[in-house]
Scaffold this motif. Sequence first.
Motif, mmCIF file in Angstrom:
data_model
loop_
_atom_site.group_PDB
_atom_site.id
_atom_site.type_symbol
_atom_site.label_atom_id
_atom_site.label_comp_id
_atom_site.label_asym_id
_atom_site.label_seq_id
_atom_site.Cartn_x
_atom_site.Cartn_y
_atom_site.Cartn_z
ATOM 1 N N VAL A 4 13.357 -5.178 11.290
ATOM 2 C CA VAL A 4 13.353 -5.022 9.768
ATOM 3 C C VAL A 4 13.300 -3.916 9.194
ATOM 4 O O VAL A 4 14.325 -3.540 8.288
ATOM 5 N N LYS A 5 12.901 -2.988 9.915
ATOM 6 C CA LYS A 5 13.007 -1.392 9.398
ATOM 7 C C LYS A 5 14.457 -1.163 9.678
ATOM 8 O O LYS A 5 14.839 -0.325 8.560
ATOM 9 N N ALA A 34 -3.237 -9.816 2.171
ATOM 10 C CA ALA A 34 -2.213 -10.822 1.679
ATOM 11 C C ALA A 34 -0.716 -10.656 2.552
ATOM 12 O O ALA A 34 -0.274 -9.333 2.257
ATOM 13 N N GLY A 35 -0.203 -11.456 3.078
ATOM 14 C CA GLY A 35 1.097 -11.241 3.421
ATOM 15 C C GLY A 35 1.099 -10.430 4.773
ATOM 16 O O GLY A 35 2.131 -10.501 5.612
ATOM 17 N N GLY A 40 3.672 -7.857 12.366
ATOM 18 C CA GLY A 40 4.257 -6.592 11.910
ATOM 19 C C GLY A 40 5.252 -6.738 11.010
ATOM 20 O O GLY A 40 5.770 -7.747 10.456
ATOM 21 N N GLU A 41 5.760 -5.116 10.580
ATOM 22 C CA GLU A 41 7.092 -5.284 9.508
ATOM 23 C C GLU A 41 6.735 -6.124 8.339
ATOM 24 O O GLU A 41 7.521 -6.891 7.983
ATOM 25 N N THR A 42 5.441 -6.180 7.522
ATOM 26 C CA THR A 42 5.438 -6.801 6.223
ATOM 27 C C THR A 42 5.311 -5.972 5.170
ATOM 28 O O THR A 42 5.610 -6.352 3.987
ATOM 29 N N HIS A 43 4.904 -4.535 5.414
ATOM 30 C CA HIS A 43 4.583 -3.773 4.451
ATOM 31 C C HIS A 43 5.204 -2.464 4.748
ATOM 32 O O HIS A 43 5.064 -1.945 5.748
ATOM 33 N N PRO A 76 10.753 -11.561 5.443
ATOM 34 C CA PRO A 76 9.632 -10.969 6.133
ATOM 35 C C PRO A 76 8.881 -9.908 5.584
ATOM 36 O O PRO A 76 7.642 -9.716 5.980
ATOM 37 N N VAL A 77 9.418 -9.356 4.536
ATOM 38 C CA VAL A 77 8.972 -8.188 3.848
ATOM 39 C C VAL A 77 7.959 -8.928 2.501
ATOM 40 O O VAL A 77 8.384 -9.374 1.808
#
Length: 100
Positions: A4-5, A34-35, A40-43, A76-77
Motif C-alpha cells: 500500500v505504501k 478505529a480502522g 497494517g498499512e491502515t494509517h 485499505p487506508v
Amino acid sequence: MGAVKTRIESKLAAAFAPDQLEVEDQTNQHHGHAGWRESGETHFRVSIRSAQFAGRTRVERQRAIYAVLAEELAGPVHALAISARAPGETETSNSPGNVS
C-alpha cells in the motif's frame, strides 16, 4: 516496504512530480483505534512538496491528493495525514495554502 505504501508513493509521484515526498506508515501508532488492522498499512502520513500546489488552497491540495488516492482510501487506508506544500513553503509556515 508494504504494498500500500509503495502504491501511494508511486501514484503521488506520477500525479504531482514532487521534489520532496515522504510516506510514513503510522499504523503501529494507532493500535486499537478505529480502522486499525493487524495486517497494517491502515494509517499513513504524507509529506509532499510540488510546484503543482502553488496558488492552491489547503483544501484544493487535499482534494487533489484524495482524488489520486481514491482507491486506497476506499479500501485499505483508514486515515491519511497530509502536509502538502509548494516550493518555498515550509511545514511550519503560515501560508494559507499550507497543510501542516
